[in-house]
Design an enzyme around this catalytic site. Structure first.
Site, PDB file in Angstrom:
ATOM      1  N   ASP A  67      -0.352  -4.261   9.454  1.00 32.79           N
ATOM      2  CA  ASP A  67      -0.226  -3.110   9.768  1.00 32.79           C
ATOM      3  C   ASP A  67      -1.496  -2.624  10.367  1.00 32.79           C
ATOM      4  OD1 ASP A  67      -1.804  -3.978   7.835  1.00 32.79           O
ATOM      5  OD2 ASP A  67      -0.834  -3.057   5.735  1.00 32.79           O
ATOM      6  N   ASN A 136      -1.643  -2.424  -6.721  1.00 29.66           N
ATOM      7  CA  ASN A 136      -0.393  -1.488  -6.867  1.00 29.66           C
ATOM      8  C   ASN A 136       0.844  -2.218  -6.535  1.00 29.66           C
ATOM      9  OD1 ASN A 136      -0.090  -0.891  -4.125  1.00 29.66           O
ATOM     10  ND2 ASN A 136       0.176   0.944  -4.045  1.00 29.66           N
ATOM     11  N   HIS A 138       0.937  -3.277  -3.786  1.00 34.17           N
ATOM     12  CA  HIS A 138       1.923  -3.493  -2.313  1.00 34.17           C
ATOM     13  C   HIS A 138       1.690  -4.626  -1.508  1.00 34.17           C
ATOM     14  CE1 HIS A 138      -2.188  -1.799  -1.178  1.00 34.17           C
ATOM     15  NE2 HIS A 138      -1.902  -2.840  -0.850  1.00 34.17           N
ATOM     16  N   GLU A 143       4.311   0.094   0.183  1.00 32.09           N
ATOM     17  CA  GLU A 143       3.911   0.591  -1.133  1.00 32.09           C
ATOM     18  C   GLU A 143       5.240   0.294  -2.591  1.00 32.09           C
ATOM     19  OE1 GLU A 143       1.274   0.649  -1.810  1.00 32.09           O
ATOM     20  OE2 GLU A 143       0.683   2.746  -0.163  1.00 32.09           O
TER      21      GLU A 143
HETATM   22  C1  F6R Z   1      -4.082  -5.736   4.641  1.00 28.29           C
HETATM   23  C2  F6R Z   1      -2.911  -5.309   3.834  1.00 28.29           C
HETATM   24  C3  F6R Z   1      -3.103  -5.042   2.164  1.00 28.29           C
HETATM   25  C4  F6R Z   1      -4.304  -5.477   1.317  1.00 28.29           C
HETATM   26  C5  F6R Z   1      -4.613  -5.368  -0.209  1.00 28.29           C
HETATM   27  C6  F6R Z   1      -5.125  -5.826  -0.607  1.00 28.29           C
HETATM   28  O1  F6R Z   1      -3.876  -5.666   6.107  1.00 28.29           O
HETATM   29  O2  F6R Z   1      -1.927  -5.417   4.737  1.00 28.29           O
HETATM   30  O3  F6R Z   1      -2.017  -5.125   1.715  1.00 28.29           O
HETATM   31  O4  F6R Z   1      -3.794  -7.100   1.801  1.00 28.29           O
HETATM   32  O5  F6R Z   1      -4.378  -4.020   0.256  1.00 28.29           O
HETATM   33  O6  F6R Z   1      -6.762  -5.212   0.036  1.00 28.29           O
HETATM   34  P1  F6R Z   1      -7.945  -5.779   0.292  1.00 28.29           P
HETATM   35  O7  F6R Z   1      -7.644  -7.188   0.445  1.00 28.29           O
HETATM   36  O8  F6R Z   1      -8.930  -4.982   0.605  1.00 28.29           O
HETATM   37  O9  F6R Z   1      -8.016  -5.619  -1.363  1.00 28.29           O
END
Ligand code: F6R
Length: 244
Positions: A67, A136, A138, A143
């Site tokens: 992303d 959450n 994702h 989301e």
């Molecule tokens: C990032 C992504 C997100 C993160 C998730 C966890 O490229 O796709 O799904 O993996 O938000 O983020 P952290 O590792 O910062 O807790």
């Protein structure tokens, strides 16, 4: 699903790194799906160390990031492209033209999403997808409420996600409201998935992923259906799951 339990963040990073390297060796030209955020930073440091020791080369590797924030370009310190350059790409022998990150400043996002899917297809699909887990539920920036059949698309970020990621920015108000993300279906088509989870604040989400029903309201739950999912998680993240 296969679960590897680590004592703490550092051990999770090393175990996930070793697993990634081992699995990469099964492919002539591995195609990696990459995540950003706090979770994979230790894994990237470990991949760099292994590259420096001559244990691994990225010359034949192609990467696709999950992303990117809309409105931020590669030079913006908060963009995921910048993160990847600093935390991995600049330190290894991965040819720049083999490292793909969705373009957050594309002139047409619809075209960018379509082309991203086509590039993945042309590369033969993703072999090993590294994932983190949102509080959450994702995966990527898919989301709650995202179709489980979604492909690369423009997403509106949840307030909870913007809040969770605010520490990378000067304030929450600066966190972009939209992003481009690989879709749930795109992620599910990866041949193998390695999910990294660390810390107590992810424990509830990890429990729901491992024990709950599959639901669009919790996109990570779909990972149950994947044939080759390995969860590498530390004790704190697994603290609410019995018998692991
Ligand atoms: C990032 C992504 C997100 C993160 C998730 C966890 O490229 O796709 O799904 O993996 O938000 O983020 P952290 O590792 O910062 O807790």
């Amino acid at each position: 699903m296969n679960v590897i339990k680590a004592k703490d963040y550092d051990e999770m990073s090393t175990l996930a790194c070793n697993l990634t390297i081992e699995r990469m060796k099964n492919y002539k030209r591995p195609v990696l799906g990459l995540a950003t955020g706090s979770t994979p930073e230790g894994l990237y440091r470990c991949l760099i160390e292994n590259y420096e020791k001559g244990n691994i080369s990225f010359n034949n590797v192609t990467t696709f990031n999950l992303d990117e924030y809309i409105g931020l370009d590669e030079n913006n310190k908060n963009s995921y492209h910048y993160y990847m350059n600093k935390k991995l790409f600049e330190h290894i022998d991965l040819p720049k033209e083999q490292a793909y990150v969705p373009d957050g400043v594309a002139s047409c996002f619809e075209t960018e999403c379509k082309q991203y899917e086509e590039r993945i297809k042309k590369a033969g699909g993703i072999d090993i997808q590294l994932l983190g887990l949102g509080i959450n539920g994702h995966i990527g920036f898919n989301e709650p409420g995202t179709s489980l059949k979604s492909r690369t698309h423009v997403v509106t970020l949840d307030e909870s996600t913007r809040n969770a990621n605010a520490h990378f920015f000067a304030s929450e108000g600066e966190v972009p409201k939209r992003a481009i993300s690989m879709g749930v279906q795109t992620i599910m088509e990866s041949k193998e998935i390695i999910l990294l989870v660390s810390g107590e604040k992810k424990a509830e989400a990890l429990k729901r992923l491992m024990t709950g029903n599959i639901s669009e309201q919790f996109p990570a739950s779909v990972l149950h259906k994947h044939d080759d999912l390995t969860i590498v998680a530390d004790e704190a993240a697994l603290s609410l799951v019995d018998n692991v």
